[in-house]
Design a protein around this motif. Structure first.
Motif, PDB file in Angstrom:
ATOM      1  N   HIS A 219      46.726  45.871  21.230  1.00 11.90           N
ATOM      2  CA  HIS A 219      46.234  44.858  21.360  1.00 11.90           C
ATOM      3  C   HIS A 219      45.320  44.036  22.450  1.00 11.90           C
ATOM      4  O   HIS A 219      43.598  44.415  22.556  1.00 11.90           O
ATOM      5  CB  HIS A 219      46.559  43.423  20.853  1.00 11.90           C
ATOM      6  CG  HIS A 219      46.172  42.029  20.318  1.00 11.90           C
ATOM      7  ND1 HIS A 219      45.176  42.199  19.621  1.00 11.90           N
ATOM      8  CD2 HIS A 219      46.289  41.276  21.117  1.00 11.90           C
ATOM      9  CE1 HIS A 219      44.856  40.863  19.702  1.00 11.90           C
ATOM     10  NE2 HIS A 219      44.346  40.647  20.678  1.00 11.90           N
ATOM     11  N   ASP A 287      36.591  37.987  16.674  1.00  4.96           N
ATOM     12  CA  ASP A 287      37.578  36.728  15.648  1.00  4.96           C
ATOM     13  C   ASP A 287      38.269  36.933  15.042  1.00  4.96           C
ATOM     14  O   ASP A 287      39.726  36.210  14.659  1.00  4.96           O
ATOM     15  CB  ASP A 287      36.725  35.615  15.132  1.00  4.96           C
ATOM     16  CG  ASP A 287      34.685  35.905  16.169  1.00  4.96           C
ATOM     17  OD1 ASP A 287      35.442  35.859  17.762  1.00  4.96           O
ATOM     18  OD2 ASP A 287      33.969  35.839  15.788  1.00  4.96           O
ATOM     19  N   GLN A 289      40.544  39.169  15.648  1.00  4.39           N
ATOM     20  CA  GLN A 289      42.392  40.100  15.962  1.00  4.39           C
ATOM     21  C   GLN A 289      43.195  38.675  16.681  1.00  4.39           C
ATOM     22  O   GLN A 289      42.739  37.729  17.173  1.00  4.39           O
ATOM     23  CB  GLN A 289      41.080  41.013  16.965  1.00  4.39           C
ATOM     24  CG  GLN A 289      41.073  41.973  16.235  1.00  4.39           C
ATOM     25  CD  GLN A 289      41.794  42.999  15.263  1.00  4.39           C
ATOM     26  OE1 GLN A 289      43.103  42.985  14.842  1.00  4.39           O
ATOM     27  NE2 GLN A 289      40.924  42.970  13.598  1.00  4.39           N
ATOM     28  N   SER A 290      44.323  38.711  15.671  1.00  4.73           N
ATOM     29  CA  SER A 290      45.667  38.284  17.145  1.00  4.73           C
ATOM     30  C   SER A 290      46.610  38.898  17.029  1.00  4.73           C
ATOM     31  O   SER A 290      46.723  39.434  16.571  1.00  4.73           O
ATOM     32  CB  SER A 290      45.487  36.469  16.033  1.00  4.73           C
ATOM     33  OG  SER A 290      46.140  37.018  14.571  1.00  4.73           O
ATOM     34  N   ASP A 292      50.693  39.550  16.923  1.00  5.41           N
ATOM     35  CA  ASP A 292      51.523  38.625  16.510  1.00  5.41           C
ATOM     36  C   ASP A 292      53.134  39.289  16.760  1.00  5.41           C
ATOM     37  O   ASP A 292      53.337  40.294  16.184  1.00  5.41           O
ATOM     38  CB  ASP A 292      50.801  38.463  14.846  1.00  5.41           C
ATOM     39  CG  ASP A 292      52.683  38.045  14.091  1.00  5.41           C
ATOM     40  OD1 ASP A 292      53.488  37.652  14.236  1.00  5.41           O
ATOM     41  OD2 ASP A 292      52.331  37.690  12.894  1.00  5.41           O
TER      42      ASP A 292
END
Length: 557
Positions: A219, A287, A289-290, A292
């Motif tokens: 990521h 925007d 993508q995060s 976790d």
């Protein structure tokens, strides 16, 4: 019907074209002249095996073409239609090229074809009988096959074979059920446990979770690199989009002055549009993508289960779903497996069907055997065997087979008062050749092929017997086209067309084939009866042989 043969550099033929007529055609010539030339060329066109000996000395290839005419609704017409090879000309062109290297190529009506296609079509067009066919008479199955073929029992014999095959298949299924009964329940339990273990796992797509885990694992690097790309494309002080816009503005005023500049200008405009889309998509991707950690842990656990089960069942993790489906099919098959008692009833039923069909075949064979043996007796008596007698003998088999209930023998005697015995035990070589000849002619009456080829089947006969053979073939030639290689003047005299093979003193040696007019036929018949020196006596004898032909035609015999 065969209408034309063309041979180019084939064996002793340099460039030879032959037209074949309807009716009874004979081929004669001196020993060594190349009488087999025409039949070898025809066999090549029908897909038979060839070798380099067929290529004329000094040539790199042999080229042969056979042309047939055919009727609109004939078996060969249906075959051509099925294979999309039908021709508006109403002709079939079979071509074979044989190379000196041993290779060969084939065409049907101009389209490249396989040898199996040539053979398949060839069997519908031509039936070949040779002088060696008499050996078939001594093979145990021949009398039965001859009886079935002459009596058109093909459908009945196939029905018996099919029902026998079904019966035997049911026997094997029943035995397999008996063998499997002991282990069936144990196997069902084992498969059920295995399916339960994989049931939840295979609901997940291994490839998808593997890719998602890989994306979460990287990521930070993905975000850095995507941010760098957006900045370079659109947000930096000197970004790529601004540079391209400046280039486009400079070239815009010149685009109309050059076709090439116009193309470059359009390409840059398109590129700018593509880069704008890419920049917008990159921003949208960033925007969304995060990271976790909990999802990453969940994916890691799922992947560990896939790998553990893959090791357990010796399969790649991505193949577990297919393994699951295979086990499901196997379990379903085991659950549907009929019990031995049900299969035993199936065996009994199929056995009864076989017995009924075999019994019917045996009955119609016995019914047809007596009149067929009588007809064979009458035909053979004409060939200097006045006391000939035939009968079929049916001996019950110990166990019924796909061939039926009975072993069928053809019994023969050539002497009055002597009981008939198996043909191979009592018939001499000369008698066998005459019997084989009659049986072939009788078979030919029943064939669907429109061209029958007889290759020296009259060996071992002469005189009045040969004359009768000639009449038999001439009569047959009123219904089908016949090609016959013969050494007998009495046979050749009965023909409708007489083809002569002649060796030419060329270098290298060559042969030619041409049709004889009436005077030429008389000379050739005289040579066949009298040898090298043709005398007035042999000429008169030849003329008498031809007169017999005309008399038989005029009398309608």
């Amino acid at each position: 019907m065969l209408t034309h043969l063309n041979l180019i550099n084939f064996a002793l033929a340099d460039n030879l074209a032959i037209d074949i007529e309807q009716g009874f055609n004979v081929l004669t010539g001196e020993t060594g002249a190349g009488k087999s030339l025409l039949l070898d060329a025809l066999s090549a066109c029908l897909g038979e095996r060839t070798d380099t000996n067929y290529v004329r000395y000094g040539s790199d290839k042999a080229d042969v073409t056979a042309v047939f005419s055919y009727q609109e609704h004939s078996p060969e017409a249906e075959w051509l239609k099925t294979h999309e090879l039908d021709d508006e000309s109403g002709e079939i062109h079979l071509r074979r090229v044989i190379f000196a290297t041993g290779r060969s190529k084939a065409w049907i009506n101009g389209r490249p074809s396989s040898l199996s296609e040539l053979k398949e079509l060839g069997r519908l067009l031509v039936q070949l009988y040779s002088q060696h066919s008499q050996q078939q008479l001594l093979e145990p199955p021949y009398p039965k096959h001859w009886l079935d073929r002459y009596s058109n029992f093909g459908a009945h014999t196939q029905a018996v074979k099919d029902s026998y095959t079904t019966w035997q298949s049911h026997i094997r299924q029943h035995q397999a059920a008996l063998d499997a009964q002991a282990t069936r329940l144990q196997k069902i339990d084992s498969l059920t446990l295995q399916l339960e273990e994989l049931e939840d796992v295979v609901q997940v797509d291994y490839k998808e979770i593997e890719q998602e885990f890989d994306r979460l694992s990287h990521h930070e690097h993905i975000m850095l690199d995507c941010g760098y790309a957006v900045n370079a494309l659109d947000e930096a002080e000197q970004n790529i989009n601004q540079e391209i816009s400046a280039i486009i503005r400079r070239l815009e005023s010149h685009a109309g002055r050059s076709e090439q500049l116009s193309e470059i200008y359009n390409s840059l405009v398109n590129a700018q549009s593509e880069l704008d889309d890419a920049s917008a998509n990159l921003k949208q991707f960033i925007d969304r993508q995060s990271f976790d950690p909990e999802r990453m842990e969940e994916l890691n656990g799922q992947l560990e289960i896939f790998h553990r089960l893959g090791r357990k069942y010796r399969a790649q993790p991505e193949d577990l779903k297919q393994l699951f489906e295979d086990w499901q099919a196997e379990l379903e098959q085991l659950n549907q497996l009929e019990d031995p008692e049900t299969l035993a009833e199936q065996v009994q039923q199929s056995h009864q069907v076989f017995l009924e069909k075999a019994q019917h075949l045996d009955e119609i064979r016995r019914e047809a055997a007596e009149p067929l043996a009588k007809k064979l007796t009458e035909q053979v008596k004409q060939l200097a065997l006045p006391e000939a007698y035939f009968e079929f003998k049916f001996e019950p088999l110990e166990q019924p087979s796909a061939e039926g209930f009975s072993f069928i023998q053809l019994l023969f005697t050539a002497n009055k008062g002597i009981p008939a015995q198996p043909l191979g035990r009592v018939a001499s070589g000369g008698e066998l050749s005459r019997i084989a000849l009659v049986m072939q002619v009788m078979n030919a009456e029943k064939t669907e092929a429109e061209v029958l080829v007889f290759d020296e089947i009259d060996v071992g006969i002469s005189g009045g017997t040969a004359e009768i053979v000639g009449r038999l073939l001439a009569g047959l030639g009123q219904h089908v086209q016949i090609l016959c290689i013969t050494h007998q003047a009495q046979v050749a005299a009965q023909s409708d067309q007489h083809l002569l093979v002649k060796k030419l003193q060329t270098d290298p040696a060559s042969s030619t084939i041409f049709a004889l007019e009436e005077d030429g036929r008389i000379d050739e018949l005289a040579r066949m009866t009298g040898g090298v020196e043709i005398s007035e006596t042999t000429l008169q004898h030849a003329k008498q042989l031809r007169q017999l032909k005309f008399q038989s035609v005029n009398s309608g015999s």
